[in-house]
Design an enzyme around this catalytic site. Structure first.
Site, PDB file in Angstrom:
ATOM      1  N   SER A 136      38.939  37.272  31.225  1.00 14.49           N
ATOM      2  CA  SER A 136      39.006  37.162  32.689  1.00 14.49           C
ATOM      3  C   SER A 136      39.391  38.475  33.334  1.00 14.49           C
ATOM      4  CB  SER A 136      40.044  36.111  33.097  1.00 14.49           C
ATOM      5  OG  SER A 136      39.502  34.828  33.147  1.00 14.49           O
ATOM      6  N   ASP A 180      36.166  31.849  41.725  1.00 15.27           N
ATOM      7  CA  ASP A 180      37.405  31.729  40.961  1.00 15.27           C
ATOM      8  C   ASP A 180      38.301  30.658  41.589  1.00 15.27           C
ATOM      9  OD1 ASP A 180      39.829  32.589  39.411  1.00 15.27           O
ATOM     10  OD2 ASP A 180      38.587  34.329  38.954  1.00 15.27           O
ATOM     11  N   HIS A 211      45.018  33.313  39.656  1.00  9.50           N
ATOM     12  CA  HIS A 211      43.989  33.953  38.833  1.00  9.50           C
ATOM     13  C   HIS A 211      42.944  34.670  39.680  1.00  9.50           C
ATOM     14  CE1 HIS A 211      40.360  33.972  36.201  1.00  9.50           C
ATOM     15  NE2 HIS A 211      41.220  34.069  35.200  1.00  9.50           N
TER      16      HIS A 211
END
Length: 403
Positions: A349, A159, A190
């Protein structure tokens, strides 16, 4: 033997060596100019692969010298994933033409830019996903789980990085590698958010798992397929070196246009002994996109995850299709963010790390292998999703708590 027979055998031998292919997608968006991924044939030995890379480097330098160019480029990443071998870098088209003529090369694919699969962020709001995955019926906010909670399992967060010092990780997180450039930190947030859902003490599912940060996307949330393959490659090698193959999970909450090399690398990592949860991808609600058109959601053997709402429907942004194995909570999910903070995000996600977390927990509690996890989650999943999409499962993630 006649001359005609000799000629026939000669040309038959030539045709038996299949020429390498340059995969040229009709959709040219996101292609990185002069950047390529080269994949070798399966029968190429490691020694021959090393020799090939030396040859390709020499060809690259010779072409630069011939053109009087001061550019550098050349080979950047080398991939060895469970017998799958390849490399990537910046090469002139003349060099690529020579590489395509080499009998050891299977295919060459243009590199592409990749993006996150999250949609929106809202800080400091309550969550609901943990309660939903631990109860057969909707509307319960308590999270019920097996106390082993992923103990002995290693999680690889492929990520934007992870804030390894976030208090919710309790010292269980370490920095792994950085293929995206920039600082060894999560400047986007994120990666820390998805990691928190997988293994945070307060916001996560596998609360005792180890976490490894594999940064493949920049602070802006973008990267290239070549760097993502290198992150996968690094993770497999790290798991092997630390005796974690067979006891590891990976989350890939990212996606882009269809890539043969990315799909193959992801599949080989899964087969090497890492359970991989992949986001199905997000599109504009009016597009109604099939996950089969994206990578790595369309890779074989991985667990592709679509996003559900608090009402057990398909999230309007979520991709769908036969590649989707299961749905998981993906709207307004609260988890960890850098600097010891929390925040709310939506997207496939956010759905995928729920599956990675339950996968880690199931591996620890039931002792099953990574290859068995996705089918096990589908087996115990709840038939709850309304309007799942054409040809798509209606199974919703459930951790088998008995509630």
């Amino acid at each position: 033997m006649s001359i005609m027979k000799i000629a026939t055998l000669f040309f038959a031998a030539l045709s038996a060596v299949e020429a390498a292919k340059l995969l040229t997608p009709s959709d040219k968006r996101d292609i990185v100019p002069d950047s390529y991924i080269v994949v070798m044939k399966d029968n190429v030995s490691p020694l021959k692969f090393d020799s090939h890379m030396s040859w390709a480097t020499n060809v690259h330098h010779a072409n630069l010298a011939r053109q009087g160019s001061t550019a550098t480029g050349g080979l950047k990443h080398v991939y060895r994933i469970d017998g799958w071998q390849g490399y990537s870098g910046s090469f002139a088209r003349e060099t690529i033409d020579r590489i395509l003529e080499n009998d050891d090369v299977d295919y060459v694919e243009p590199d592409r830019r990749v993006h996150l699969t999250a949609l929106t962020t809202q800080p400091n709001a309550p969550s609901w996903g943990l309660g939903r995955i631990s109860h057969r019926n909707n509307g319960n906010s308590n999270f019920v789980y097996d106390d082993r909670a992923g103990e002995g399992i290693t999680f690889y967060g492929v990520d934007t990085g992870i804030d390894i010092n976030h208090p919710d990780f309790g010292g269980r997180a370490v920095w792994g590698t950085n293929t995206a450039g920039g600082s060894d930190s999560d400047g986007h947030g994120h990666g820390t958010h998805t990691a928190g859902t997988v293994a945070g003490a307060s916001y996560g599912i596998a609360k005792k798992a180890k976490l490894v940060a594999v940064k493949v996307l920049s602070e802006g949330g973008t990267g290239q397929w070549s760097g993502i393959i290198e992150g996968i490659n690094w993770s497999v090698n790290h798991a092997r070196a630390n005796n974690a193959l067979g006891k590891a999970v990976m989350n890939m909450s990212l996606g882009g246009r269809l890539s043969t090399s990315v799909n193959q690398a992801t599949t080989r990592a899964q087969r090497a002994g890492i359970f991989i949860a992949v986001a199905a991808g997000n599109e504009d609600p009016s597009v109604q996109s099939d996950a089969a058109n994206t990578s790595p959601a369309s890779a074989e053997d991985v667990c592709t995850v679509a996003a559900s709402t608090e009402q057990d429907g398909r999230a309007s942004f979520s991709n769908w299709g036969s590649m989707v194995e299961i749905y998981a909570p993906g709207t307004n999910i609260v988890s960890t963010t850098p600097g010891g903070n929390t925040g709310k995000m939506s997207g496939t996600s956010m759905a995928a790390p729920h599956v990675a977390g339950v996968g880690a927990a199931i591996m620890a509690s039931e002792g099953i292998s990574p290859s068995e996890v996705c089918s096990r989650l589908v087996e115990i999943g709840l038939e709850q999703i309304s309007n799942p999409g054409s040809g798509t499962t209606n199974k919703l993630l459930y951790n088998n708590s008995g509630r």
